[in-house]
Design an enzyme around this catalytic site. Structure first.
Site, mmCIF file in Angstrom:
data_model
loop_
_atom_site.group_PDB
_atom_site.id
_atom_site.type_symbol
_atom_site.label_atom_id
_atom_site.label_comp_id
_atom_site.label_asym_id
_atom_site.label_seq_id
_atom_site.Cartn_x
_atom_site.Cartn_y
_atom_site.Cartn_z
ATOM 1 N N GLU A 325 0.866 -1.188 0.000
ATOM 2 C CA GLU A 325 0.000 0.000 0.000
ATOM 3 C C GLU A 325 0.901 1.236 0.000
ATOM 4 O O GLU A 325 0.632 2.218 0.695
ATOM 5 C CB GLU A 325 -0.909 0.027 1.228
ATOM 6 N N CYS A 421 -11.320 2.022 6.231
ATOM 7 C CA CYS A 421 -10.704 3.303 6.587
ATOM 8 C C CYS A 421 -11.114 4.425 5.640
ATOM 9 O O CYS A 421 -11.233 5.583 6.055
ATOM 10 C CB CYS A 421 -9.185 3.159 6.598
#
Ligand code: FUB
Ligand code: ZN
Length: 654
Positions: A325, A421
């Protein structure tokens, strides 16, 4: 020139702000209360796959009100806190009794779940109390508490709710008690930065300097070698036989993933996990502003420049490496495997806003504009109930099912995500938009974003803005000064107009000089009411990538003003990769394409060709070309009309 209040009434953003208030936040409330059926989109990537949220239930269990086990990711609590923070910004802008009632109840629940020492992390409290602060690199304890602190500060500011702030203080005091340079405390810092920026916000809200001190300590402690805190904790767990699941699986990432391989002052570029990096940078910039740490501020600006010049996609997306990520090497910006997490685009806004407040430079506000119109709102469907976590710049639904390297890519927005998130992060940015339009200092009002709004200043001056952006470059600023006031109105000249603008002041042409910092300034004694009309040249245009971006060689993208455009299969037929465009062809703007929820967007159309050959994978016969009309829509609006191909970068006809 202190800003007292900013109210919005904008033809583009009202849609998003209303969607956040009336749909997204009520919907997310039902999701975190497990009242929404598990969505149907399935992905091999566990972050994107779905399961009930359990987030409110975790807090109830921690509060001792129901029995059960923790469920979800370790940082599940933060979904609730980001929701609460978004509600705070909504309430700052106006009233919503229903959201407020839910939010008040959340604050009360958080208060009941909080341990007497101020600690709150339901994963640890419910099922793993022995692991409290034992594996801080991976645990997210400081991350979730940081998100609560941000929410508590914002909610207290918006509503005056004292409990919201007290909980935040108790949490920060708990951390202050456990972490710091003193003997007997942990000389540590979190695996996922967030607490640093949150402590700074709390310090500003309360005037308690010790929260700044703790934030500064955690920042400068980070990445110290030898005697690295994460390594020490790992060694302690081994020595004491208290290994956890992650230790047993050897699942601890490399140090650079958490920006733990060197002290923060030795960082030079975007490193490691993108969201962690930009949250870290936000904390660094915020603390450095407070402590007047010129060296650290220069470092932040240098890293910002490196990221935006070498590690960022045209959409403002960051994070080219899906496996971590994270950031990739310079100019490594592949389109179809891009990660570009919605949270990372939000984090870029948080970081950049700190730099802009410190040193007003139009390029910072340009970047915020790029993120807002492209990398952030692409994260939501127009129905406000479906969300992208990953925002690549090219998607072929058939290819992604066959490619393990693209497991993170979804061709449609699911109605929720196991790792959720992004949706509430997006909500809090859109809900807080009124904080990004103007900035000011003693003698200057900066118009940073062209969003119709009205700003009231402490000295009685108001600036009312009516802007036609993002579709047209016209903005009118009406400055009202009840008594003569000397100040400068600094109007950002967006990069996309190439310095071409017209200005009139009460109908009389004004100077159009663009200063080195990118602003056009009007300095005068303002009296009564003055109308400033500004028009920035706006026309669809081609954009070329740096030739070092291998994925975009011989490709072009099309942008109009701040909006990046994309081709979708639904308008252009399949196999977008076979289309090529002549860079000199006229770009026609105007046709309104219905997307969803009654929303239409102006398309860009142009003559293009589609290349074809025998149908075999290769042939010595040159492909033939067939003319076609290519239709492009704004990137943010893609994937609202069913599963289909999309690409931002188009082949250049050569
Ligand atoms: O670790 C918490 C959040 O989950 C990160 O910010 C996101 O990138 C996702 O990994
Ligand atoms: Zn995210």
């Amino acid at each position: 020139m202190q800003i007292n209040k900013v109210e919005l009434a904008d033809s583009f953003w009202d849609f998003y702000r209303d969607a956040v208030r009336t749909k997204m936040l009520p919907y997310q409330w039902r999701v975190i209360n497990d009242e929404v059926p598990t969505p149907t989109v399935k992905s091999a990537n566990p972050y994107l796959n779905n399961q009930p949220s359990h987030a409110i239930r975790n807090l109830r269990i921690a509060a001792g009100e129901v029995n059960g086990h923790f469920s979800g990711y370790r940082f599940q609590d933060s979904d609730v806190y980001k929701w609460l923070e978004a509600v705070a910004y909504v309430l700052e802008a106006g009233c919503d009794e229903e959201l407020k009632a839910h939010a008040d109840a959340v604050v009360a629940l958080v208060g009941r779940a909080q341990a007497t020492d101020g600690y709150l992390d339901t994963y640890i409290q419910i099922d793993h109390p022995e692991a409290k602060f034992k594996h801080v690199s991976m645990s997210h304890e400081l991350y979730v508490m940081g998100h609560y602190i941000e929410a508590g500060v914002a909610y207290n500011h918006a509503t005056g709710n004292q409990a919201a702030l007290m909980i935040a203080r108790k949490m920060a005091d708990c951390l202050d008690h456990n972490f710091g340079p003193e003997a007997g405390k942990m000389h540590g810092y979190p695996g996922h930065p967030e607490i640093e920026l949150a402590l700074a916000k709390l310090a500003d809200a309360t005037g308690a300097e010790r929260y700044y001190k703790l934030a500064a300590y955690m920042l400068d402690q980070r990445g110290k070698q030898p005697d690295n805190f994460f390594h020490q904790q790992s060694a302690d767990r081994r020595e004491t036989g208290s290994l956890d699941e992650l230790d047993r699986q050897n699942a601890e990432p490399e140090d650079d993933y958490f920006q733990n391989d060197r002290p923060i002052r030795a960082l030079k570029r975007g490193e490691g996990h993108a969201v962690r990096m930009v949250y870290l940078l936000t904390g660094m910039a915020r603390v450095a502003r407070h402590t007047h740490d010129a060296e650290l501020l220069a470092k932040c600006a240098q890293i910002w420049r490196h990221i935006t010049n070498r590690q960022m996609y045209i959409t403002g997306g960051i994070g080219a490496d899906p496996w971590h990520e994270g950031f990739g090497p310079d100019y490594y910006l592949p389109n179809s495997t891009a990660y570009c997490e919605t949270c990372a685009a939000c984090g870029m806004v948080f970081f950049t806003q700190q730099l802009l407040l410190e040193d007003p430079q139009a390029e910072y506000a340009d970047l915020i504009e790029r993120e807002l119109y492209n990398g952030i709102i692409s994260g939501m469907a127009l129905d406000a109930e479906h969300f992208f976590y990953v925002n690549p710049l090219a998607v072929d639904p058939a290819e992604i099912t066959a490619d393990k390297g693209r497991e993170h890519v979804l061709p449609e927005r699911p109605s929720w995500l196991a790792c959720a998130c992004c949706p509430p992060n997006l909500a809090r940015v859109v809900a807080a938009l009124h904080h990004y339009i103007y900035t000011s200092n003693a003698d200057t009002v900066y118009v940073q974003q062209f969003i119709s709004s009205r700003a009231q200043f402490a000295n009685g001056v108001t600036v009312a803005q009516v802007s036609a952006l993002p579709w047209n470059g016209k903005t009118t600023l009406t400055v009202t000064a009840p008594k003569p006031s000397d100040f400068t109105l600094a109007i950002r000249v967006p990069y996309w107009c190439n310095g071409q603008l017209t200005v009139t002041i009460d109908g009389i042409p004004g100077k159009t000089q663009v200063d080195a910092d990118g602003y056009c300034r009007i300095s005068r004694s303002w009296d009564d009411t003055t109308k400033v009309n500004v028009e920035f040249a706006m026309a669809p245009r081609l954009v070329w990538a740096n030739p070092r971006v291998a994925a975009d060689v011989n490709k072009v993208a099309i942008q109009n003003g701040p909006i990046v455009y994309a081709a979708e299969e639904v308008d252009n037929g399949p196999r977008l990769a076979t289309i090529a465009i002549d860079p000199y062809v006229p770009l026609r703007i105007g046709q309104q394409v219905p997307i969803a929820m009654g929303k239409k967007v102006p398309a860009i159309q142009l003559d293009a060709v589609r290349k074809q050959n025998s149908g075999k994978p290769f042939s010595s016969v040159k492909p033939v070309t067939e003319s076609m009309e290519l239709t492009l829509i704004p990137y943010f609006a893609w994937a609202n009309r069913g599963v289909n191909e999309m690409t931002v970068w188009l082949n250049e006809k050569i």
